[in-house]
Design an enzyme around this catalytic site. Sequence first.
Site, PDB file in Angstrom:
ATOM      1  N   CYS A 142      20.841  32.680   4.787  1.00  0.00           N
ATOM      2  CA  CYS A 142      20.234  31.539   5.472  1.00  0.00           C
ATOM      3  C   CYS A 142      20.596  30.218   4.791  1.00  0.00           C
ATOM      4  O   CYS A 142      21.756  29.846   4.773  1.00  0.00           O
ATOM      5  CB  CYS A 142      18.722  31.728   5.600  1.00  0.00           C
ATOM      6  SG  CYS A 142      17.987  30.639   6.873  1.00  0.00           S
ATOM      7  N   LYS A 163      13.250  24.128  15.588  1.00  0.00           N
ATOM      8  CA  LYS A 163      13.524  25.250  14.702  1.00  0.00           C
ATOM      9  C   LYS A 163      14.135  26.416  15.466  1.00  0.00           C
ATOM     10  O   LYS A 163      13.673  26.774  16.553  1.00  0.00           O
ATOM     11  CB  LYS A 163      12.227  25.699  14.014  1.00  0.00           C
ATOM     12  CG  LYS A 163      12.418  26.803  12.989  1.00  0.00           C
ATOM     13  CD  LYS A 163      11.094  27.152  12.319  1.00  0.00           C
ATOM     14  CE  LYS A 163      11.272  28.207  11.249  1.00  0.00           C
ATOM     15  NZ  LYS A 163       9.988  28.559  10.595  1.00  0.00           N
ATOM     16  N   SER A 192      15.555  31.972  11.137  1.00  0.00           N
ATOM     17  CA  SER A 192      14.408  31.092  10.938  1.00  0.00           C
ATOM     18  C   SER A 192      14.899  29.897  10.134  1.00  0.00           C
ATOM     19  O   SER A 192      14.906  29.909   8.910  1.00  0.00           O
ATOM     20  CB  SER A 192      13.293  31.837  10.180  1.00  0.00           C
ATOM     21  OG  SER A 192      12.202  30.981   9.935  1.00  0.00           O
ATOM     22  N   HIS A 235      18.070  36.088   8.605  1.00  0.00           N
ATOM     23  CA  HIS A 235      17.254  36.804   7.624  1.00  0.00           C
ATOM     24  C   HIS A 235      17.145  38.277   8.013  1.00  0.00           C
ATOM     25  O   HIS A 235      16.099  38.726   8.501  1.00  0.00           O
ATOM     26  CB  HIS A 235      15.858  36.198   7.543  1.00  0.00           C
ATOM     27  CG  HIS A 235      15.775  34.913   6.804  1.00  0.00           C
ATOM     28  ND1 HIS A 235      15.770  34.839   5.429  1.00  0.00           N
ATOM     29  CD2 HIS A 235      15.696  33.635   7.261  1.00  0.00           C
ATOM     30  CE1 HIS A 235      15.680  33.573   5.053  1.00  0.00           C
ATOM     31  NE2 HIS A 235      15.638  32.813   6.138  1.00  0.00           N
ATOM     32  N   GLU A 237      16.651  40.611   6.112  1.00  0.00           N
ATOM     33  CA  GLU A 237      15.679  41.259   5.233  1.00  0.00           C
ATOM     34  C   GLU A 237      14.249  41.110   5.711  1.00  0.00           C
ATOM     35  O   GLU A 237      13.339  41.794   5.207  1.00  0.00           O
ATOM     36  CB  GLU A 237      15.802  40.692   3.806  1.00  0.00           C
ATOM     37  CG  GLU A 237      15.152  39.333   3.581  1.00  0.00           C
ATOM     38  CD  GLU A 237      15.963  38.142   4.062  1.00  0.00           C
ATOM     39  OE1 GLU A 237      15.527  36.989   3.820  1.00  0.00           O
ATOM     40  OE2 GLU A 237      17.029  38.339   4.695  1.00  0.00           O
ATOM     41  N   ARG A 249       1.450  30.010  10.355  1.00  0.00           N
ATOM     42  CA  ARG A 249       1.385  29.038   9.251  1.00  0.00           C
ATOM     43  C   ARG A 249       1.695  27.642   9.760  1.00  0.00           C
ATOM     44  O   ARG A 249       0.988  26.670   9.441  1.00  0.00           O
ATOM     45  CB  ARG A 249       2.385  29.441   8.168  1.00  0.00           C
ATOM     46  CG  ARG A 249       2.496  28.475   6.997  1.00  0.00           C
ATOM     47  CD  ARG A 249       3.818  28.668   6.269  1.00  0.00           C
ATOM     48  NE  ARG A 249       4.951  28.357   7.136  1.00  0.00           N
ATOM     49  CZ  ARG A 249       6.212  28.720   6.863  1.00  0.00           C
ATOM     50  NH1 ARG A 249       6.489  29.408   5.773  1.00  0.00           N
ATOM     51  NH2 ARG A 249       7.181  28.391   7.698  1.00  0.00           N
TER      52      ARG A 249
END
Length: 306
Positions: A142, A163, A192, A235, A237, A249
Site C-alpha cells: 500500500c 478514499k 484502502s 492490503h 493481509e 472509525r
Amino acid sequence: MPINVPNDLPAISQLEKENIFVMGEERSTHQDIRPLDILLVNLMPTKVETEIQLMRLLSNTPLQVNVRLVQMKTHVSKSVSQKYLDQFYDLFDEVKCRNWDGMIITGAPVEDIPFEEVDYWDELCEIMEWSKTHVTTTMHICWGAQAGLYYHYGIKKYPLDSKKSGIFDHRPLVSDEPLLRGVDDVFRFPHSRHSEVRAEEIVRNPHLHIIAESAEAGPGIIISERSGQVFITGHMEYDVNTLSYEYYRDMDKGMNPHVPDHYFPHDDPSQDPIMTWRSTANLIFSNWLNYYVYQNTPYDISTLGE
C-alpha cells in the site's frame, strides 16, 4: 516448495514450464536447508493486528521463517506504547549489520502527506537504499508500495477525490510470472488508500512491470525487472473485519466515508462482510517466499551481492 523426483524424469520439463520447483535426486542429496530470515518494517498504527495478519500469511509454508520486527527511531508512535516497541521491535541500526533473505515494508496512514514531509522519510529512504544490497527481495504494501516506487523509480503518487476502499477484482496480465502461479483469472483483494499510482507512468519505466491490474483500483501488483522488489498497492493481509473497522472509525470521526465497495453483502453495512480473498493472499505470500526468497537467496546469506 520443491518436489524431489528421479533424475531425467520426462515430466520435469513440463513441470518446470509451469513454474513448479522440481529438484532431481542428485541435487536433493546435496541440499542444505536453513530458516529464512525476514524483516518486517511495520509502519501501521495497528501494530499488533498487522503483526498477526502478516505472520499468519508468512506461516503458510513448510519452511521455518524467522521474523524480526523493525520500528522507526525517528517516529513516536501514538497507538502503541514505547515499552511494547522496545520489547518486541529492533531499530534499523540493530539489524543493518547483516544480510536478510526478505523484507516487508507495510502501509502507513500518511498518504495525504508529501513523502519528504513524513517524519521518518529519511530513515525509510536509508532502509530502502540498504535493501538493494542487503536483502534478497522486498515486498512493499500500500503506502509502502507508493514510497518504494517513488524512492527507487521516481513514480509519483496522486491524491484521490475520495478514499479507494473495498474489495476489487484483479486480472493477471502475464501467464508465466511465478508470483501469480495458481491464481484464478480473476482474483480479489482489499484496497484502502487516499492516493494512487498511475499505470501510464509505471509502464514507461523499463525496469517495472505491472503483473496484475484492476479496472476499478488500477495497478494491483508491480514487480521490478529482476524480481528483487514487489509492490502491492492494496492490503492482501487484511482480516475480514478490517475495512469495517476503518469505516466505522471514520464515521465516528465525522468523516462521512462511503461504504467500502463490494464488501458488505448488498453494500449494507448492517450485514457481516464475507472473506473472499484469503486463498489469494495465502497463495501470493507463499509464492513470494518460495520463488522470490527461497529460490533466490544464497545458502550463505553473508555472500548476498557478491
